[in-house]
Motif scaffolding. Structure first.
Motif, PDB file in Angstrom:
ATOM      1  N   GLU A  65     -49.858  -2.786 -81.657  1.00 61.69           N
ATOM      2  CA  GLU A  65     -50.876  -1.754 -81.484  1.00 61.69           C
ATOM      3  C   GLU A  65     -51.152  -1.498 -80.005  1.00 61.69           C
ATOM      4  N   MET A  91     -58.492   2.074 -81.663  1.00 59.42           N
ATOM      5  CA  MET A  91     -57.408   1.142 -81.940  1.00 59.42           C
ATOM      6  C   MET A  91     -57.420   0.708 -83.409  1.00 59.42           C
ATOM      7  N   SER A  93     -54.693  -0.685 -86.916  1.00 62.94           N
ATOM      8  CA  SER A  93     -53.863  -0.078 -87.956  1.00 62.94           C
ATOM      9  C   SER A  93     -53.884  -0.850 -89.270  1.00 62.94           C
ATOM     10  N   PRO A 123     -47.373   4.748 -87.506  1.00 58.98           N
ATOM     11  CA  PRO A 123     -48.524   3.854 -87.588  1.00 58.98           C
ATOM     12  C   PRO A 123     -49.846   4.600 -87.761  1.00 58.98           C
ATOM     13  N   HIS A 125     -53.724   4.725 -86.875  1.00 63.04           N
ATOM     14  CA  HIS A 125     -54.612   4.221 -85.834  1.00 63.04           C
ATOM     15  C   HIS A 125     -56.021   4.704 -86.122  1.00 63.04           C
TER      16      HIS A 125
END
Length: 367
Positions: A65, A91, A93, A123, A125
């Motif tokens: 991440e 931030m 995931s 991903p 987020h």
């Protein structure tokens, strides 16, 4: 599973307008992402059509991440394009939580259900926050017998390690070797391989040897004292599959030396050790892709097989978690981190040092 006090959680969500989140308001300097993290006050998200709103209960911490956020390695494809005070980058995931609202056209999901989010090729987020909204297609029920912290901690490691093992075509009594056996992915791989009847040798430092044995490894090689390929050649005990969760040319060469001609070398990191933290140029990335492609082709022709990556998570997550529940496979949770900025930053710094054992998970508790 339905949460007993889900109506209270839903009411709290509906009345909330702002929430805390951990993220960035400026593009980070390479290697300084942790320093740039802030606790940000942001609007509570509302589900769009096909989405659900989730009260976050736990989220696992991953170095990837941070790599994505700073744009190193493959992060240049998945990282933020805009970061500012008005468009902060939140931030996180890994998702384990409780549904508190559903948008239009949502089927099979209801307020109060306990869920985890299935990772996709791109991903997710924005989940290190009190609430997040995700498309219903990303969700699956939290496995019975797992706490929120355990479910968040095991999800990604289960997907990646099980996906890699699927490529190995493991049969009972196959000899297998796991490089990076004391890390999160390695610990999961050791346990999965044992349930398939394989003989497992784990490669780790001597200080982690007992832990790796405790999770099922038949043998352990201390890489600070021995080269596993030399030991295989000396004993003429070669492997049917080598799983590399560390990466690097040295491990790759040793892995091939330790394999049977009919064996498979499966790496989830490739020829560059800790590739995620590297600021590779387009030329260097091209060299990596060429290396992987050429090794894959040569492996098909003359053996051993060379495989880079793991099965697509959407295809493996259900089987991975079902298998984990059935065989009581657990991810060692080394720390449960409170949803506090300093605590999260300290945990991330430890992960980036490559000294973390097991998994560290944010426990949102009663936030």
């Amino acid at each position: 599973m339905m949460m007993k006090n889900s109506s209270n959680l839903a009411q709290t969500y509906q009345s909330a307008t702002q929430m805390n989140a951990i993220g960035m308001t400026d593009f980070p300097t390479i290697g300084k992402v942790v320093d740039g993290l802030k606790m940000i006050d942001v609007p509570v998200p509302r589900p769009q059509a096909g989405e659900v709103a989730i009260k976050m209960m736990a989220s696992s911490l991953y170095a990837d991440e941070l790599y994505a956020a700073q744009g190193t390695a493959l992060g240049r494809f998945f990282g933020p394009k805009v970061v500012s005070e008005t468009e902060p980058y939140i931030m996180g995931s890994s998702v384990a939580g409780i549904i508190v609202d559903v948008g239009e056209n949502v089927t099979n999901w209801a307020v109060g259900q306990e869920i985890i989010a299935i990772p996709s090729q791109t991903p997710v987020h924005g989940v290190w926050a009190e609430y997040c909204c995700l498309n219903q297609d990303r969700l699956m029920p939290k496995p019975d017998g797992f706490s929120f912290v355990e479910a968040a901690g095991i999800k990604m490691a289960a997907c990646v390690s099980w996906g890699a093992i699927c490529y190995g075509r493991i049969k009972p009594n196959n000899r297998t070797l796991v490089i990076g056996a004391s890390g999160g992915l390695g610990i999961m791989a050791v346990q999965y391989l044992k349930t398939l009847g394989a003989h497992v040798t784990g490669v780790c430092s001597g200080k982690n040897a007992e832990m790796v044995r405790a999770y099922g490894a038949d043998e352990v090689v201390d890489y600070t004292q021995h080269n596993f390929a030399d030991l295989a050649i000396q004993s003429q005990q070669f492997y049917d599959a080598v799983f590399d969760f560390v990466g690097g040319i040295d491990n790759e060469k040793a892995g091939f030396r330790a394999l049977k001609k009919s064996g498979s070398y499966i790496t989830v990191t490739g020829p560059v050790r800790f590739i995620g933290e590297k600021q590779l140029s387009w030329f260097e990335l091209g060299k990596v892709f060429f290396h992987v492609a050429s090794k894959s082709v040569l492996g098909r022709i003359s053996g051993p097989r060379y495989i880079f990556g793991e099965m697509k998570p959407a295809k493996t997550v259900h089987d991975a978690l079902t298998h984990a529940v059935k065989h009581q496979i657990k991810m060692p949770i080394s720390q449960e981190i409170p949803f506090e900025l300093d605590a999260v930053k300290q945990a991330l710094s430890l992960i980036l040092s490559h000294r973390a054992k097991g998994r560290m998970v944010i426990d949102f508790g009663n936030v």
